[in-house]
Design an enzyme around this catalytic site. Structure first.
Site, short mmCIF file in Angstrom:
data_model
loop_
_atom_site.label_atom_id
_atom_site.label_comp_id
_atom_site.label_asym_id
_atom_site.label_seq_id
_atom_site.Cartn_x
_atom_site.Cartn_y
_atom_site.Cartn_z
N GLU A 52 0.79 -1.29 -0.05
CA GLU A 52 0.01 0.01 -0.16
C GLU A 52 0.82 1.27 0.02
OE1 GLU A 52 -2.61 -3.08 1.81
OE2 GLU A 52 -0.31 -2.66 2.06
N PHE A 114 -12.10 -6.93 13.28
CA PHE A 114 -11.14 -7.19 12.52
C PHE A 114 -10.82 -6.11 11.57
CE2 PHE A 114 -9.52 -9.59 8.77
CZ PHE A 114 -8.34 -10.07 8.97
N GLN A 115 -9.43 -5.92 11.42
CA GLN A 115 -8.87 -4.83 10.57
C GLN A 115 -9.59 -3.68 10.54
OE1 GLN A 115 -8.67 -6.38 6.62
NE2 GLN A 115 -6.69 -7.29 7.13
N LYS A 164 -17.89 -0.40 4.96
CA LYS A 164 -18.35 -1.40 3.85
C LYS A 164 -19.65 -1.51 3.86
CE LYS A 164 -17.37 -5.96 2.52
NZ LYS A 164 -16.73 -7.39 3.08
N MET A 481 24.43 8.38 3.09
CA MET A 481 24.46 9.68 3.53
C MET A 481 24.72 9.56 5.02
SD MET A 481 24.36 12.84 2.85
CE MET A 481 23.27 13.20 1.34
#
Length: 583
Positions: A52, A114-115, A164, A481
């Site tokens: 993502e 969940f999630q 949802k 760096m």
């Protein structure tokens, strides 16, 4: 005009109405209704990334290279939290993107389902604005509003969190033309202040234009007006990392990039100017250094569309709030109406001084022996690609600064890099977004091996979608760096700044079905670069370079612009204990 449809269909319809052609995303349970609608239409192409974070960076690359809105679609919970880095990156660099996140059904919010994650709460500090939509009838309005907010005023990332059940439910969809936004940022500058700036320009003995990403965000008209202003005044011009390309690198008045790793002449001119005209930059710390020593003897003007940026870091004498293109258009009109006057004698002496600084040749280096200098690699990349339709992205580190120093940009929207946040792993997915927007262009991601590995899984994406992006890795087998700072500031104690288990990048490329090229000899470099350019698919180019090369010039922490560490090839000054000259 409105019509009934499901929330999921509204999302797709709104994107189509907004002119969106590409969405970068990764599916999950909380966004499956939207993915089902994407499957049933042919207006929008969906690109399946492998992470993502990459979806958001790809949307950034698409947006930065086109000036259009970039869009990412991710699921709830970890999908949303994985997007946070990209959102923060876009906020820092003012990139217009829309991130759509799924959420658990409204009746489950707050139950630790969940999630589930508090996506709106988590992303509030790293978005320009965000929304949690709990009613399907509100969704169309929010979608259109979000696109407007992302692309208007100072651009930035916006997020819509969509439960949802809202995606499944039916509501009324309203076209964007029927909506008038409450968000109407000021675009016209105050004419009195613009006139005051024109008067200051007439008197200035040592003026300089200090430009930033705001010029590019304002569109091609802003870059054209800037070039006209420089031509008619004959003032010198420099730029931040994000502003490269707004003024052509081949222009006679171009001093190069300024800041911590900026060019000697740019930093010296910034320190010594008597009139600084900031156009679309935000006085970030990599430019200003120590604030009480920053351009200590100058009158300062600041043109910016974001009123909160004015006097936020540096107090200015002439603040002008407005869109860069509108302000420059009015400034040119006022300037011309007043007779296009300049302090000719002062300006002549100023250019003489600048040309003395230029003669230091701060980017000079010596390519000797059988080890490739990173500067040489980028010098050859510039020479062999300059006549192509070329777009450059970068990761973050030494290679990023060398790319800014040695690659020339003649036009805006050709340079995509992570400036404010400094996000390792940005360049590879950003190059995918650029290539999606410009399918026939040569897109090159200049990378370090450590940064590139952070999102190397996107090799699967570029091979799946046949994106011929070129990954040009300057491989010094070090966190370059970090190692440089440890050498200069931490007593050469190299704590965790190298990797002992790097992959074979050629075999890695081949494992994904791409082409791998390795080069470790300067004599072979041109042929290897041409092989990369001429290959019609994705390439991973492993360029083995000098392991302990430092990136100079460099303004040390706590020092003003006129005190820079310089590579010993570019100066005859006294050599310090670090083996470099302090000028």
């Amino acid at each position: 005009m409105s019509k009934a449809m499901t929330g999921a269909k509204m999302v797709v319809q709104a994107l189509v109405d907004q002119g969106v052609e590409v969405v970068f995303g990764y599916p999950g349970g909380a966004v499956l209704p939207i993915y089902d609608e994407i499957f049933q239409q042919n207006h929008i192409q969906h690109i399946l990334v492998r992470h993502e974070q990459a979806a958001v960076h790809a949307a950034e690359g698409y947006a930065r290279s086109t000036g259009k809105l970039g869009v990412a679609l991710v699921t709830s919970g970890p999908g949303a939290t994985n997007a946070v880095t990209g959102l923060t990156d876009a906020l820092m660099d003012s990139i217009p993107i829309l991130v759509l996140t799924g959420q658990v059904p409204t009746f489950m919010i707050g139950s630790d389902a969940f999630q589930e994650a508090d996506t709106v709460g988590i992303t509030r500090p790293c978005t320009k604005h965000n929304w949690l939509v709990k009613e399907t009838d509100d969704l169309a309005r929010v979608l259109h509003e979000a696109c407007h907010v992302a692309t208007s005023g100072r651009p930035g990332p916006v997020l819509i969190d969509i439960p949802k059940d809202v995606q499944f439910a039916t509501g009324k969809y309203t076209e964007k033309k029927a909506r008038k936004s409450y968000y109407q940022p000021q675009v016209k500058g105050d004419i009195t202040s613009i006139t005051e700036l024109a008067a200051a320009m007439e008197k200035a003995k040592r003026p300089i234009f200090y430009t930033g990403g705001g010029v590019i965000n304002s569109g091609t008209a802003a870059s054209q007006l800037l070039r006209e202003l420089v031509a008619t005044t004959n003032f010198p011009i420099t730029s931040t990392l994000m502003g490269l390309g707004a003024y052509p690198a081949s222009g006679d008045n171009w001093l190069g990039m300024l800041g911590m790793h900026g060019l000697y002449e740019a930093n010296m001119a910034m320190h010594g100017c008597d009139l600084m005209i900031n156009i679309g930059a935000r006085f970030d710390d990599r430019i200003t250094g120590v604030l009480d020593k920053f351009s200590p003897n100058s009158k300062k003007a600041h043109i910016d569309i974001d009123v909160s940026s004015i006097n936020k870091v540096v107090h200015v004498d002439i603040p002008i709030v407005g869109d860069v293109a509108h302000v420059l258009e009015d400034l040119l009109k006022v300037w011309k109406s007043r007779g296009r006057k300049t302090n000719a004698e002062g300006l002549s002496k100023w250019w003489s001084q600048i040309n003395e600084w230029r003669s230091v040749d701060c980017l000079k280096f010596k390519q000797e022996g059988k080890i490739i200098k990173p500067q040489y690699a980028l010098q050859r990349l510039q020479e062999l690609t300059k006549n192509h339709d070329r777009y450059i992205t970068t990761e973050v580190g030494q290679h990023q600064m060398w790319a800014a120093q040695y690659l020339d940009f003649e036009d805006p929207n050709r340079w995509m890099t992570s400036g404010g946040l400094g996000t390792m792993g940005y360049g590879f997915p950003a190059s995918m977004g650029v290539q999606m927007a410009h399918r026939d262009a040569l897109v090159i991601n200049v990378a370090g091996e450590a940064s590139w590995l952070m999102n190397m899984q996107e090799m699967g994406t570029v091979t799946q979608y046949k994106l011929p992006v070129k990954q040009f890795i300057l491989n010094n087998e070090r966190l370059g760096m970090v190692r440089q700072w440890q050498q200069l500031l931490h007593g050469e104690r190299y704590s965790s700044s190298w990797s002992e288990s790097l992959p074979d990048f050629v075999k890695l490329a081949e494992a994904f079905g791409a082409k791998g090229i390795r080069c470790d000899d300067p004599a072979d470099l041109d042929d290897a670069i041409m092989e990369m350019i001429n290959h019609d698919g994705p390439v991973v180019f492993d360029c083995l370079v000098e392991k302990h090369e430092n990136c100079y010039p460099m303004i040390p922490s706590g020092k003003p612009h006129n005190e820079m560490l310089m590579g010993d090839a570019s100066t005859e000054g006294a050599i310090t204990g670090s083996g470099q000259a302090l000028v």
